[in-house]
Design an enzyme around this catalytic site. Structure first.
Site, PDB file in Angstrom:
ATOM      1  N   GLY B  13       0.802  -1.224   0.000  1.00 51.93           N
ATOM      2  CA  GLY B  13       0.000   0.000   0.000  1.00 51.93           C
ATOM      3  C   GLY B  13       0.828   1.264   0.000  1.00 51.93           C
ATOM      4  O   GLY B  13       0.378   2.302   0.471  1.00 51.93           O
ATOM      5  N   GLY B  14       2.046   1.209  -0.542  1.00 49.57           N
ATOM      6  CA  GLY B  14       2.843   2.428  -0.694  1.00 49.57           C
ATOM      7  C   GLY B  14       2.451   3.159  -1.969  1.00 49.57           C
ATOM      8  O   GLY B  14       1.416   2.871  -2.577  1.00 49.57           O
ATOM      9  N   ALA B  16       3.607   3.110  -5.062  1.00 49.03           N
ATOM     10  CA  ALA B  16       3.466   2.328  -6.294  1.00 49.03           C
ATOM     11  C   ALA B  16       2.168   1.532  -6.274  1.00 49.03           C
ATOM     12  O   ALA B  16       1.387   1.567  -7.233  1.00 49.03           O
ATOM     13  CB  ALA B  16       4.670   1.405  -6.474  1.00 49.03           C
ATOM     14  N   SER B  42       3.376   3.683   5.009  1.00 48.46           N
ATOM     15  CA  SER B  42       4.319   2.953   4.163  1.00 48.46           C
ATOM     16  C   SER B  42       5.647   3.693   4.076  1.00 48.46           C
ATOM     17  O   SER B  42       5.719   4.896   4.317  1.00 48.46           O
ATOM     18  CB  SER B  42       3.747   2.801   2.760  1.00 48.46           C
ATOM     19  OG  SER B  42       2.503   2.155   2.805  1.00 48.46           O
ATOM     20  N   HIS B  43       6.677   2.948   3.655  1.00 50.09           N
ATOM     21  CA  HIS B  43       8.010   3.543   3.633  1.00 50.09           C
ATOM     22  C   HIS B  43       8.151   4.634   2.573  1.00 50.09           C
ATOM     23  O   HIS B  43       9.088   5.438   2.626  1.00 50.09           O
ATOM     24  CB  HIS B  43       9.069   2.462   3.422  1.00 50.09           C
ATOM     25  CG  HIS B  43      10.469   2.931   3.633  1.00 50.09           C
ATOM     26  ND1 HIS B  43      10.866   3.578   4.787  1.00 50.09           N
ATOM     27  CD2 HIS B  43      11.565   2.880   2.847  1.00 50.09           C
ATOM     28  CE1 HIS B  43      12.152   3.891   4.687  1.00 50.09           C
ATOM     29  NE2 HIS B  43      12.598   3.488   3.521  1.00 50.09           N
ATOM     30  N   SER B  44       7.227   4.714   1.626  1.00 48.66           N
ATOM     31  CA  SER B  44       7.248   5.837   0.666  1.00 48.66           C
ATOM     32  C   SER B  44       7.305   7.171   1.399  1.00 48.66           C
ATOM     33  O   SER B  44       7.881   8.137   0.900  1.00 48.66           O
ATOM     34  CB  SER B  44       5.987   5.829  -0.202  1.00 48.66           C
ATOM     35  OG  SER B  44       5.789   4.601  -0.836  1.00 48.66           O
ATOM     36  N   HIS B 257      23.385   4.477   0.923  1.00 54.27           N
ATOM     37  CA  HIS B 257      23.220   5.931   0.904  1.00 54.27           C
ATOM     38  C   HIS B 257      24.348   6.567   1.700  1.00 54.27           C
ATOM     39  O   HIS B 257      24.655   6.104   2.802  1.00 54.27           O
ATOM     40  CB  HIS B 257      21.864   6.299   1.515  1.00 54.27           C
ATOM     41  CG  HIS B 257      21.444   7.717   1.222  1.00 54.27           C
ATOM     42  ND1 HIS B 257      22.081   8.805   1.748  1.00 54.27           N
ATOM     43  CD2 HIS B 257      20.462   8.209   0.436  1.00 54.27           C
ATOM     44  CE1 HIS B 257      21.494   9.911   1.307  1.00 54.27           C
ATOM     45  NE2 HIS B 257      20.510   9.586   0.510  1.00 54.27           N
ATOM     46  N   ARG B 273      23.102  17.704   0.603  1.00 55.86           N
ATOM     47  CA  ARG B 273      24.241  17.989  -0.273  1.00 55.86           C
ATOM     48  C   ARG B 273      23.795  18.724  -1.522  1.00 55.86           C
ATOM     49  O   ARG B 273      24.496  19.596  -2.020  1.00 55.86           O
ATOM     50  CB  ARG B 273      24.958  16.680  -0.633  1.00 55.86           C
ATOM     51  CG  ARG B 273      25.805  16.133   0.506  1.00 55.86           C
ATOM     52  CD  ARG B 273      26.330  14.742   0.210  1.00 55.86           C
ATOM     53  NE  ARG B 273      25.236  13.767   0.226  1.00 55.86           N
ATOM     54  CZ  ARG B 273      25.005  12.863  -0.706  1.00 55.86           C
ATOM     55  NH1 ARG B 273      25.817  12.778  -1.747  1.00 55.86           N
ATOM     56  NH2 ARG B 273      23.992  12.034  -0.612  1.00 55.86           N
ATOM     57  N   VAL B 411      11.289   7.666  -5.747  1.00 55.16           N
ATOM     58  CA  VAL B 411       9.929   8.091  -5.465  1.00 55.16           C
ATOM     59  C   VAL B 411       9.251   8.470  -6.796  1.00 55.16           C
ATOM     60  O   VAL B 411       8.047   8.283  -6.982  1.00 55.16           O
ATOM     61  CB  VAL B 411       9.941   9.208  -4.400  1.00 55.16           C
ATOM     62  CG1 VAL B 411      10.272  10.543  -4.982  1.00 55.16           C
ATOM     63  CG2 VAL B 411       8.654   9.252  -3.638  1.00 55.16           C
TER      64      VAL B 411
END
Lengths: 252, 660
Positions: B13-14, B16, B42-44, B257, B273, B411
């Protein structure tokens, strides 16, 4: 919040005692009770780290919710020493050695510290229609987007930062008494859409949604919501603003 | 046995998953979204810095277009990407930003006139154009030629997820929360849905669907140090893998990252940055220009992360009681900028480090961040080997990222792939291929098999502890399958992971309830995660070259002659302890951008014999088309527009490129 870094905090580790309210409402034999777990404090320890340690070492059945563990997803709202907050970003070094943890009230209990905020929030969103209502259903996506004043975009984002954690509802006097009260979370959302010129709804439309005791007139201005909001949203101002606007509407 | 029938089952359910469901439902097909958590959690939501789309509104983005975004993305991928998919993506990304603008995302906007920014450590005044005033703004990100990253302060993913989540509610898309797919239902050639466990009651339900889409995000939690949320465990990839038919592509391509806060690994955005922040070592020295004179702090993530670790190895780290790290300096951006454009960063530093980033440097060290690999799909998002199974977003290997993803492209991929794959799923449902003809015995057997698996865990009396196996797996992955890889380390990792996998077949529980039982969840997920970890480790061991984020110290060069191909991992035999690996070559003769130097990072690589031929061919073609419009040239070199759903074709308008 103290300004000590994890590096400064250590010295001799404290023994922490977690008093956790436990209950499985689906188990007919379960009675709500407090269970005490003891852990040695570690540098930089958050309640996320502590609860996972309890689960790994002491009781694999302990139920709680974390997702991002970075203070942005709103999953881990719970009552920490009597005050609703996000567990993941609460450092144990800022708490006394005795820490009581209870599930957020006002939401359906799943088990122990896990509550069903998702179901509540979806219900609220459906009732308040928390999306931009536009006339144009299918904009031409190849064309340059409509402009928006940069300051206005920032002001909308300020209210859009709500993470639906439920702390405001848990801290709300009205929500304890009125099951259908939409809470600061709901009122803030309406304020956000009132502000958004892309939303074609009028004050009359918004009045239909929140111009009653389950909406903006239910608020007793105790403002527990404002005090506990983890995102420091300007809830006090927004509720007052919305109330004035809706009252004006009612008076015609 | 409970069975729920729907047209489209979306697992995840993010961004996408929600966008896929909205697209399918808009075309008249019922969609159900399954989500482990309320979808807005969600992690989005953790995507901070922004999404790339070549709008070119800000003056530093002037001249940007699909061609530039395409080049940046392919170079970022170290030529591992499917270039046609990249083209589809870059042409749809501006449309996605504009759709989201119409859906209420409060994109940060351009303000006309002078403003002071920090570029390369210096204060510079730039002047935004009057005609851009109020349009969606862009910031700088790593590995890009132009300022292209559209943003909402540093809460971009959050704002996008809430807008898309609310659209799903507006369209009445049902989201079944706290439901977990534990197996796909399939007959070896066609996917029919999933067996789903209710995380509150423990009940199993069969969801039967014409089309099933996996949109479960990445697998970061197979590592100990990761920026990923605790739900990013690669379970969607494992579900596909366990069919024995669907393949996982390029699982060894794992991104680290540069700026996870140390030691917690929580992300602070690349926007730090991009907006002018600097990396400093233990002595306070800004070291990136020594390694990367061209792009400095803003080379691609794989390069910056490697340079940071290299610098630490040379003895230049800062030290704290938790170990060695480096510093991220955003002090020079000023308090106003931080409190306005980097406010999540400020909160994270405050709560997790007790640091005010306007006054102090932020301790950082690279942390696992993104899974470039995933369920291998065609450009339509469908598995080429298991009909009716689709995937989108980080869970998929579509494959637009190759061996390294650019910041701001993930994203963007979630919504762009959601738009495109949603349309193709609708097409599929409307075609004869989408017809559903499933024997009920298949459903019954699938549910019974999962019930039996869970019962063995709950009551089998196994001797192994799931959390212990999981922690050991995470430690192995972080220690041995990290930024710098060697054959010896990887062999050790594979052997030890195999041992863990065998032991995971003998997991027993201390807590035997079938309802909300976190120990049971850890148990069945750990079994799946170990398979995903083995795909990563074994893929990395076998790939004897360095490409993008996959860096082999014993094979430091990119080797196009031997390795310009995509790894495909399958797991046909459930009792096996290793995936089967096969390779899918990338066709240079069809590439718009043949392999070359990325513009940053290592300059030596082994060419493929087809490369000079293609370079020459393209040169001749460009000479022949000299003076022609850029779209015509592109269409001659590598036609792709016919691959897009009709709804999303067409040029993108810009201030400097008006449509008639």
């Amino acid at each position: 919040m103290t300004e000590t870094t994890p590096a400064q905090a250590a010295a001799a580790p404290r023994k922490l005692r977690f008093h956790v309210l436990r209950h499985d409402p689906r188990d007919p034999g379960s009675v709500a009770h407090t269970e005490i777990f003891e852990l040695e404090e570690a540098a930089g320890m958050t309640l996320f780290i502590a609860l996972n340690e309890i689960r790994e070492q002491l009781d694999p059945s302990l139920a709680f919710d974390f997702v991002c563990r970075a203070g942005i997803c709103g999953s881990c709202g719970m009552v920490i020493n009597g005050r609703p907050g996000l567990a993941c970003r609460t450092l144990t070094q800022d708490l006394p050695a005795d820490i009581t943890l209870a599930p957020l009230p006002a939401f359906e209990l799943i088990a122990d510290l896990s509550v069903n905020t998702g179901k509540w929030m979806r219900g609220m969103s459906e009732r308040l229609e928390t999306w931009v209502h536009t006339v144009e259903q299918d904009p031409d996506l190849r064309r340059i987007e409509a402009t928006m004043d940069p300051d206005l975009a920032d002001r909308i984002y300020e209210l859009d930062r709500c993470i639906e954690c439920g702390c405001c509802v848990a801290a709300c006097g009205t929500a304890r008494m009125r099951e259908d009260f939409v809470g600061a979370v709901g009122l803030n959302k309406i304020a956000r859409f009132v502000l958004d010129p892309r939303d074609t709804r009028t004050d009359e439309d918004f009045y239909e949604l929140v111009g009653n005791d389950d909406g903006v007139f239910g608020c007793m201005t105790l403002l527990g919501c404002h005090d506990v909001c983890p995102k420091s949203l300007p809830l006090q101002n927004q509720i007052a603003y919305l109330r004035r606007r809706m009252a004006r509407m009612a008076l015609g | 046995m409970k069975i729920i029938y729907t047209d489209v089952l979306v697992i995840g359910g993010g961004l996408a998953g929600l966008r896929v469901a909205i697209g399918a439902q808009r075309r008249g097909h019922d969609a159900i979204v399954l989500s482990l958590v309320p979808p807005k959690r969600s992690h989005s939501a953790a995507a901070q810095g922004g999404m790339q789309a070549s709008l070119g509104n800000v003056v530093k983005g002037q001249g940007d277009n699909e061609d530039v975004h395409f080049e940046d993305t392919v170079k970022g991928s170290d030529w591992g990407a499917d270039q046609k998919v990249v083209r589809m993506f870059v042409n749809t990304a501006p449309k996605a930003v504009r759709e989201l603008a119409a859906w209420g995302v409060p994109w940060s906007r351009v303000r006309q006139g002078d403003r002071e920014v920090i570029i390369n450590g210096q204060k510079v005044t730039i002047t935004e154009r009057a005609e851009a005033h109020g349009l969606v703004a862009q910031r700088d990100f790593g590995g890009t030629k132009k300022w292209r990253t559209c943003y909402v302060s540093d809460g971009t993913g959050h704002a996008m997820l809430f807008a898309v989540g609310d659209q799903a509610i507006a369209q009445g898309v049902p989201v079944h929360e706290r439901k977990e797919a534990v197996a796909l239902i399939h007959d070896g050639s066609r996917c029919y849905g999933a067996v789903v466990r209710d995380l509150i009651t423990g009940e199993l339900t069969a969801y039967v669907a014409k089309a099933t889409a996996i949109a479960t995000g990445g697998a970061g939690r197979v590592y100990r140090v990761t920026t990923n949320a605790v739900i990013c465990e690669g379970i969607g990839a494992a579900l596909a893998l366990e069919t024995g038919v669907a393949a996982l592509g390029n699982m060894e391509a794992v991104q680290f990252h540069p700026t996870g806060i140390f030691p917690a690994g929580i992300l602070v955005t690349e926007g730090c940055r991009g907006d002018g922040g600097l990396l400093r070592d233990g002595a306070g020295h800004r070291f990136m220009p020594d390694y990367e004179p061209e792009k400095k702090e803003l080379a691609s993530r794989d390069v910056v992360s490697r340079r940071m670790e290299e610098h630490i190895r040379k003895g230049h780290a800062a030290r704290s009681r938790f170990g060695e790290h480096l510093w991220l300096d955003i002090k020079l951006l000023g308090r106003r900028h931080i409190e306005h454009n980097l406010r999540e960063v400020k909160e994270i530093c405050h709560y997790f480090l007790g640091v005010d980033p306007a006054e102090q440097w932020i301790p950082v060290r690279p942390a696992q961040h993104y899974t470039m690999g995933g369920v291998r799909t065609t450009h339509t998002g469908e598995s080429p080997t298991l009909r009716g199974l689709f995937a989108a977003g980080e869970a998929a290997c579509w494959d637009m990222h190759g061996f390294n993803r650019l910041g701001g492209n993930s994203v963007a991929e979630t919504v762009v792939a959601g738009m495109i794959v949603g349309e193709f799923i609708a097409d599929f449902c409307e075609s004869p291929a989408g017809d559903l003809d499933i024997p009920t015995a298949l459903i019954r057997e699938a549910v019974a098999a999962e019930r039996a698996r869970l019962d063995v865990l709950l009551h089998g009396g196994g001797a192994e502890r799931a959390d212990a196996l999981k922690i050991e797996m995470q430690q192995i992955m972080t220690d041995k399958v990290g930024i710098f890889r060697t054959g010896a380390d990887l062999e050790e990792a594979v052997t030890r992971l195999q041992g863990l996998l065998v032991r995971s077949r003998n997991i027993g529980l201390r807590h035997h309830a079938d309802g909300p039982n976190p120990e049971l969840v850890t148990a069945y997920r750990t079994q799946k995660m170990l398979k995903v970890a083995l795909c990563i480790a074994n893929g990395a061991l076998t790939r004897t070259e360095s490409r993008g984020a996959h860096f082999r110290e014993d094979f430091p060069r990119r080797d196009d002659a031997a390795w310009l191909k995509r790894t495909l991992a399958t797991w046909a035999d459930p009792s096996a302890t290793l995936p089967s690996l096969a390779y899918e070559p990338l066709d240079i003769s069809a590439m718009e951008l043949p392999p070359g130097w990325r513009g940053y990072g290592a300059k030596d690589y082994l060419d493929h014999p087809d490369t000079p031929r293609r370079v020459e061919e393209l040169q001749r073609l460009r000479e022949r088309l000299e003076g022609a419009d850029r779209h015509r040239v592109q269409a001659e070199i590598m036609p792709y527009e016919h691959l897009l759903p009709e709804r999303f074709r067409g040029l993108n308008e810009r201030i400097d490129e008006r449509l008639p």
